[in-house]
Design a protein around this motif. Structure first.
Motif, mmCIF file in Angstrom:
data_model
loop_
_atom_site.group_PDB
_atom_site.id
_atom_site.type_symbol
_atom_site.label_atom_id
_atom_site.label_comp_id
_atom_site.label_asym_id
_atom_site.label_seq_id
_atom_site.Cartn_x
_atom_site.Cartn_y
_atom_site.Cartn_z
ATOM 1 N N GLY A 74 0.830 -1.199 0.000
ATOM 2 C CA GLY A 74 0.000 0.000 0.000
ATOM 3 C C GLY A 74 0.859 1.241 0.000
ATOM 4 N N ARG A 75 0.372 2.253 -0.640
ATOM 5 C CA ARG A 75 1.120 3.508 -0.761
ATOM 6 C C ARG A 75 1.223 4.186 0.594
ATOM 7 N N HIS A 76 2.448 4.466 1.022
ATOM 8 C CA HIS A 76 2.666 5.208 2.264
ATOM 9 C C HIS A 76 3.503 6.458 2.029
ATOM 10 N N GLY A 82 10.296 4.219 5.246
ATOM 11 C CA GLY A 82 8.918 3.983 5.656
ATOM 12 C C GLY A 82 8.561 2.506 5.559
ATOM 13 N N SER A 83 9.080 1.846 4.535
ATOM 14 C CA SER A 83 8.871 0.397 4.421
ATOM 15 C C SER A 83 9.647 -0.338 5.511
ATOM 16 N N TYR A 84 10.882 0.087 5.760
ATOM 17 C CA TYR A 84 11.650 -0.520 6.849
ATOM 18 C C TYR A 84 10.911 -0.362 8.178
ATOM 19 N N LYS A 85 10.336 0.825 8.389
ATOM 20 C CA LYS A 85 9.581 1.073 9.625
ATOM 21 C C LYS A 85 8.416 0.100 9.731
ATOM 22 N N VAL A 155 21.794 -3.475 18.372
ATOM 23 C CA VAL A 155 21.389 -2.245 17.682
ATOM 24 C C VAL A 155 19.876 -2.179 17.520
ATOM 25 N N PHE A 156 19.247 -3.234 16.961
ATOM 26 C CA PHE A 156 17.824 -3.098 16.650
ATOM 27 C C PHE A 156 16.921 -3.102 17.882
ATOM 28 N N THR A 157 17.460 -3.445 19.057
ATOM 29 C CA THR A 157 16.674 -3.326 20.291
ATOM 30 C C THR A 157 17.020 -2.066 21.074
ATOM 31 N N SER A 158 17.954 -1.276 20.569
ATOM 32 C CA SER A 158 18.375 -0.074 21.291
ATOM 33 C C SER A 158 17.294 1.009 21.230
ATOM 34 N N ASP A 159 17.279 1.853 22.240
ATOM 35 C CA ASP A 159 16.350 2.987 22.259
ATOM 36 C C ASP A 159 16.604 3.915 21.077
ATOM 37 N N ALA A 160 17.872 4.074 20.703
ATOM 38 C CA ALA A 160 18.210 4.965 19.586
ATOM 39 C C ALA A 160 17.595 4.465 18.285
ATOM 40 N N PHE A 161 17.728 3.164 17.993
ATOM 41 C CA PHE A 161 17.144 2.632 16.767
ATOM 42 C C PHE A 161 15.622 2.678 16.819
ATOM 43 N N THR A 162 15.045 2.283 17.948
ATOM 44 C CA THR A 162 13.587 2.290 18.078
ATOM 45 C C THR A 162 13.043 3.699 17.859
ATOM 46 N N GLY A 163 13.676 4.690 18.474
ATOM 47 C CA GLY A 163 13.238 6.077 18.288
ATOM 48 C C GLY A 163 13.380 6.528 16.839
ATOM 49 N N PHE A 164 14.476 6.128 16.212
ATOM 50 C CA PHE A 164 14.693 6.499 14.816
ATOM 51 C C PHE A 164 13.635 5.876 13.910
ATOM 52 N N ILE A 165 13.466 4.556 13.991
ATOM 53 C CA ILE A 165 12.590 3.863 13.053
ATOM 54 C C ILE A 165 11.127 4.247 13.267
ATOM 55 N N GLU A 166 10.727 4.421 14.506
ATOM 56 C CA GLU A 166 9.348 4.832 14.778
ATOM 57 C C GLU A 166 9.102 6.290 14.367
ATOM 58 N N GLY A 167 10.174 7.062 14.271
ATOM 59 C CA GLY A 167 10.050 8.474 13.927
ATOM 60 C C GLY A 167 10.092 8.776 12.439
ATOM 61 N N VAL A 168 10.243 7.757 11.604
ATOM 62 C CA VAL A 168 10.269 7.982 10.150
ATOM 63 C C VAL A 168 8.915 8.533 9.711
ATOM 64 N N THR A 169 8.940 9.625 8.961
ATOM 65 C CA THR A 169 7.718 10.243 8.474
ATOM 66 C C THR A 169 7.852 10.584 6.992
ATOM 67 N N LYS A 170 6.738 10.870 6.380
ATOM 68 C CA LYS A 170 6.724 11.253 4.978
ATOM 69 C C LYS A 170 7.467 12.570 4.815
ATOM 70 N N GLN A 171 8.366 12.618 3.833
ATOM 71 C CA GLN A 171 9.166 13.821 3.599
ATOM 72 C C GLN A 171 8.577 14.667 2.493
#
Length: 171
Positions: A74-76, A82-85, A155-171
């Motif tokens: 689906g288009r996001h 965004g797909s990685y997220k 890395v993928f369980t770190s707070d830094a990665f979680t914050g980054f990936i959850e914070g991805v938004t449409k540019q």
């Protein structure tokens, strides 16, 4: 769909690897490199979550099913990250990351594998890195190209990665 597995791939450590594969197609048909790429990735992973930033044309989902554990279509408009997220969050929410050693983020912007991915994994695992990529770049500033990145559990369980990936938004 069934989860691909690599319980005894010769030459590899028994690591649990989950891949999130990002794809885009303007017309909804899979780019020609996608199925061979997934077929090459499948023996080295325990699951592949396929995420495309488009709807799929009729019959395309069925082509993916032998290779992937889950499909999100689906288009996001959030590009590859965004797909990685979406794939990472789905994998986490559905228990695929529980006990996983590595999270592979990869996309369809390249063709592969020419051979097996196994030698690359063997070589990089022997280095004991927290994360690694297939290609680096000095354009703008030093970085790993985002079409192929492997993140260890650290890395993928770190707070830094979680914050980054959850914070991805449409540019």
């Amino acid at each position: 769909m069934t989860a691909p597995c690599h319980p005894s791939t010769p030459g590899l450590s028994p690591r649990k690897r989950i891949a999130v594969f990002a794809s885009y197609s303007e017309d909804g048909y899979l780019p020609p490199q996608v199925l061979p790429y997934l077929k090459g990735l499948q023996p080295l992973t325990d699951a592949i979550v396929f995420v495309c930033d488009n709807d799929l044309a009729p019959g395309e989902r069925e082509k993916l099913e032998p290779y992937v554990t889950h499909i999100i279509a689906g288009r996001h408009g959030e590009y590859d990250f965004g797909s990685y997220k979406r794939g990472t969050l789905w994998a986490r929410d559905n228990g695929l990351l529980d006990g996983a050693d590595d999270l592979i983020l990869c996309n369809d912007s390249c063709f592969g594998p020419v051979g097996s991915f196994q030698p690359m994994f063997s070589r990089m695992e022997a280095r004991g890195l927290d994360f690694w990529g297939a290609t680096d770049s000095h354009q703008f500033s030093y970085h790993l190209q985002s079409y192929w990145v492997v993140l260890t559990r650290k890395v993928f369980t770190s707070d830094a990665f979680t914050g980054f990936i959850e914070g991805v938004t449409k540019q």
